[in-house]
Design a protein around this motif. Structure first.
Motif, PDB file in Angstrom:
ATOM      1  N   ARG A 320       0.833  -1.210   0.000  1.00 58.85           N
ATOM      2  CA  ARG A 320       0.000   0.000   0.000  1.00 58.85           C
ATOM      3  C   ARG A 320       0.864   1.255   0.000  1.00 58.85           C
ATOM      4  NH1 ARG A 320      -2.999  -3.172   3.421  1.00 58.85           N
ATOM      5  NH2 ARG A 320      -2.166  -2.194   5.311  1.00 58.85           N
ATOM      6  N   PRO A 353      -0.686  -6.687  -5.665  1.00 58.16           N
ATOM      7  CA  PRO A 353      -2.140  -6.446  -5.568  1.00 58.16           C
ATOM      8  C   PRO A 353      -2.487  -5.188  -4.779  1.00 58.16           C
ATOM      9  CG  PRO A 353      -1.639  -8.763  -5.209  1.00 58.16           C
ATOM     10  CD  PRO A 353      -0.319  -8.050  -5.235  1.00 58.16           C
ATOM     11  N   ASP A 354      -1.916  -5.022  -3.565  1.00 56.80           N
ATOM     12  CA  ASP A 354      -2.228  -3.833  -2.757  1.00 56.80           C
ATOM     13  C   ASP A 354      -1.615  -2.575  -3.361  1.00 56.80           C
ATOM     14  OD1 ASP A 354      -3.631  -4.647  -0.009  1.00 56.80           O
ATOM     15  OD2 ASP A 354      -2.294  -6.263  -0.652  1.00 56.80           O
ATOM     16  N   SER A 356      -1.135  -1.987  -6.498  1.00 56.27           N
ATOM     17  CA  SER A 356      -1.934  -1.593  -7.670  1.00 56.27           C
ATOM     18  C   SER A 356      -3.239  -0.929  -7.244  1.00 56.27           C
ATOM     19  CB  SER A 356      -2.226  -2.819  -8.534  1.00 56.27           C
ATOM     20  OG  SER A 356      -1.023  -3.401  -8.985  1.00 56.27           O
ATOM     21  N   ARG A 357      -3.892  -1.482  -6.214  1.00 55.06           N
ATOM     22  CA  ARG A 357      -5.134  -0.875  -5.728  1.00 55.06           C
ATOM     23  C   ARG A 357      -4.884   0.550  -5.260  1.00 55.06           C
ATOM     24  NH1 ARG A 357      -6.766  -5.971  -4.265  1.00 55.06           N
ATOM     25  NH2 ARG A 357      -5.490  -5.978  -2.372  1.00 55.06           N
ATOM     26  N   GLU A 358      -3.810   0.724  -4.471  1.00 53.55           N
ATOM     27  CA  GLU A 358      -3.503   2.056  -3.932  1.00 53.55           C
ATOM     28  C   GLU A 358      -3.155   3.022  -5.065  1.00 53.55           C
ATOM     29  OE1 GLU A 358      -3.956   2.333  -0.753  1.00 53.55           O
ATOM     30  OE2 GLU A 358      -3.194   4.355  -0.328  1.00 53.55           O
ATOM     31  N   VAL A 360      -4.218   2.985  -8.158  1.00 58.00           N
ATOM     32  CA  VAL A 360      -5.428   3.387  -8.879  1.00 58.00           C
ATOM     33  C   VAL A 360      -6.226   4.386  -8.046  1.00 58.00           C
ATOM     34  CG1 VAL A 360      -7.668   2.568  -9.714  1.00 58.00           C
ATOM     35  CG2 VAL A 360      -5.576   1.307 -10.296  1.00 58.00           C
ATOM     36  N   THR A 361      -6.326   4.118  -6.737  1.00 56.43           N
ATOM     37  CA  THR A 361      -7.091   5.006  -5.853  1.00 56.43           C
ATOM     38  C   THR A 361      -6.522   6.418  -5.839  1.00 56.43           C
ATOM     39  OG1 THR A 361      -7.596   3.126  -4.444  1.00 56.43           O
ATOM     40  CG2 THR A 361      -7.921   5.308  -3.481  1.00 56.43           C
TER      41      THR A 361
END
Lengths: 403, 403
Positions: A320, A353-354, A356-358, A360-361
């Motif tokens: 993250r 995974p984390d 990439s999510r962060e 994009v956010t």
């Protein structure tokens, strides 16, 4: 179209010839074996020009003929391949816990790949440079024994390297204002080939671009270790900045309330997503020391594969923070890929995974501006391989060895 | 040396000639009036080549002869200057509170500079595009009346513009997925000249580079308004990124605990250092609306000059947040200059001291990596002037108008 570089420079026929020699060389690197006619057809150069260029390249021992093709129709044609057997490009890396050396031939094949553990974090510059020079001499000697001419040597350093090869600052080596290029030139008795010093991530990204197989013109390599350096290729070219200090990803200040960083500031990416922060989260009993990174990363990898909850949480948290830092890259530079290198590579499946999510956010462009986080295709010799790649890039740009 | 762009492309004599035509044109822009012999001496091209190139440029009405020089010794020589009188490059800008149009001749002289207030923030895309097209038509008509050929038109938009000229997102216009280029092409009946759409800061930085007088190859322009966009020139070329989304400075997430941003995230640079944040600090009774920005910035400027404590504190706080954001640019891109543009320009004397201190504090390289924060040399027509500059840059890169 946007090229300004002080504007176009006068060109003459020598420029044209140097450019076209490089074009033929690059075509052969990718497509050999092929005939003069193949090259003419593929490059759009006329056959007479190609024949003249090939004769020149054979004279420089960059290309050789390997016999006639078997063709079902028409005359058989003489096939050509890269030679380059008399040449070698050398890269070295000095880091907090190891030294590496890589030599490549002109086709990018490895001629040697050495790694030794090295207490860089606890060495004074003098002994460290002596060890580096000794490694360089052994690599050069091996190439000479193989009757290869060394075309250049580039040294990778984890820190700020000015355009003259002076290390302005390498926090994880404890170096400040070290004129590494000058010291190595004298230790190697002023060699005849170019000797350059560059930031480790800046060199690794050149190897990622050439050998990583993504074929992208907008790529970032993250060197995950004691620090986190970024090598940035934008529009096909290394982004160096005004004083060659670009790519200091590890010290982006992403959280004013964050922990103290080795640089003395608070909330740098490195203090939240660096290897030290990860080890403290994943292995709280462990002591954080560069000399222990290898075994500790192996242990984290083993526990992650075994599904250890604390280690998985530690990797997710690190991912993250990494994604937060990478959103700066996406918003400012909008790369196509970010390759997780160094010690991050083996841990990438749990970081991505984390992260990439962060990413994009926190990116204003939809879907993270299209930036994808991937595991580097390279191993821990990435920066040294990048040093050798740097030498090959100069040749691809038209700086061919003289006959 | 690092050039990769898929590697060098085959060059031929046509390339050489186009390059050299552009070289002569650029030399004349900077040094005219001068003779063919002057050009040969300065560029290193031989006299016969220069004569042939000049004949070509005269044929294209890009250059004209202005009579013989008075020389104390030797034969008098025919002097040459840029002509370009039959040509015009047009730039337009649409923003939250105004529309601007600028036309330049090939020497960079202004042929027109129009500005009208415009409720962009409260307009739907349709009416906004209609107003923009009407302005474009008036500018084109004026150039035609002056018997000038329009070489190109580039439109500046404060948002994410994809490579096809589609506005992916322009938060302060309330635009999302607007195909501006296609709409303008049809509104202008598919003009014969190139019509392009670009991010406003990306165009403004081209004008800053050409007209700002810093002569730097590593420059950033900050467009200070409702948002804060960055136009980045690295190593002499505009940094666009993989999807042309580079330079989103205003939405760098610099403080997880920061205020809510218009983009829905927390702690973006824009939410801390944008014009809205400044106005809320400096003029707490004022309502923040793009249509009020002009008068409110004038009021802040007036109060700052008068030494109003609250306004000075507001500018200092804004400068600190700006410097925090700029430290990301210094660490990642290491520019030589950051030019404060848009509404920031007039306030720069009060923003720069705190911004510079914060930049140095948060940059890992000593002395802020050498990055200097300056006031932009441009006025509020910067982005439109940049649109016209974009057209001139294409010509400087060798895309000359046909005779």
């Amino acid at each position: 179209m946007f090229t300004k570089d002080g504007g176009p420079q006068p060109a003459d026929f020598a420029d044209v010839r140097a450019t076209n020699l490089a074009v033929v060389l690059r075509h052969l690197r990718i497509n050999a074996p092929c005939s003069r006619a193949n090259i003419a057809a593929a490059t759009g150069l006329n056959k007479a020009t190609v024949s003249s260029l090939v004769t020149d390249l054979i004279g420089r021992r960059l290309v050789r003929e390997v016999g006639m093709s078997e063709k079902s129709i028409g005359r058989p044609a003489m096939m050509l391949v890269l030679d380059g057997s008399p040449y070698a490009a050398i890269g070295l890396e000095v880091n907090a816990d190891y030294l590496t050396a890589v030599a490549l031939d002109l086709a990018g094949e490895r001629l040697l790949s050495w790694r030794r553990s090295f207490a860089g974090a606890s060495s004074a510059p003098g002994p460290a440079i002596a060890s580096l020079a000794a490694l360089a001499k052994r690599a050069i000697a091996k190439m000479v024994r193989e009757e290869r001419r060394v075309l250049g040597l580039t040294v990778a350093v984890p820190g700020l390297v000015d355009p003259d090869g002076v290390i302005e600052l390498a926090p994880n080596l404890g170096w400040h204002q070290v004129d590494l290029r000058k010291s190595l030139l004298s230790a190697l008795q002023e060699p005849a080939f170019p000797l350059l010093v560059e930031n480790d991530a800046n060199l690794a990204v050149l190897a990622e671009q050439r050998f990583g197989g993504q074929g992208s013109a907008n790529l970032v390599y993250l060197a995950g270790g004691a620090g986190i350096g970024a090598g940035i290729i934008a529009d096909g070219r290394l982004l160096q900045g005004n004083r060659n200090f670009a790519g200091e990803f590890g010290h982006l200040p992403i959280d004013p309330a964050g922990p103290l960083c080795g640089c003395g500031r608070h909330g740098c990416v490195e203090s939240l997503a660096g290897l030290g922060a990860l080890i403290r989260r994943a292995l709280p009993e462990a002591t954080v020391s560069p000399s222990e990174f290898g075994p500790q990363v192996d242990e984290i990898h083993r526990l992650a594969k075994a599904g250890d909850a604390r280690v998985l949480d530690a990797l997710a948290a690190t991912g993250r923070h990494l994604g937060h830092g990478l959103s700066m890259l996406t918003n400012l530079i909008n790369p196509e890929f970010v390759a997780l290198g160094g010690y991050f590579t083996v841990l990438a499946p749990w970081l991505i995974p984390d992260a990439s999510r962060e990413l994009v956010t926190r990116s204003v462009a939809g879907a993270g501006g299209g930036t994808r986080i991937i595991a580097s295709a390279l191993d821990s010799s990435a920066a040294a391989a990048g040093g050798a790649t740097h030498v090959l890039d100069a040749i691809d740009a038209g700086a061919l060895p003289t006959p």
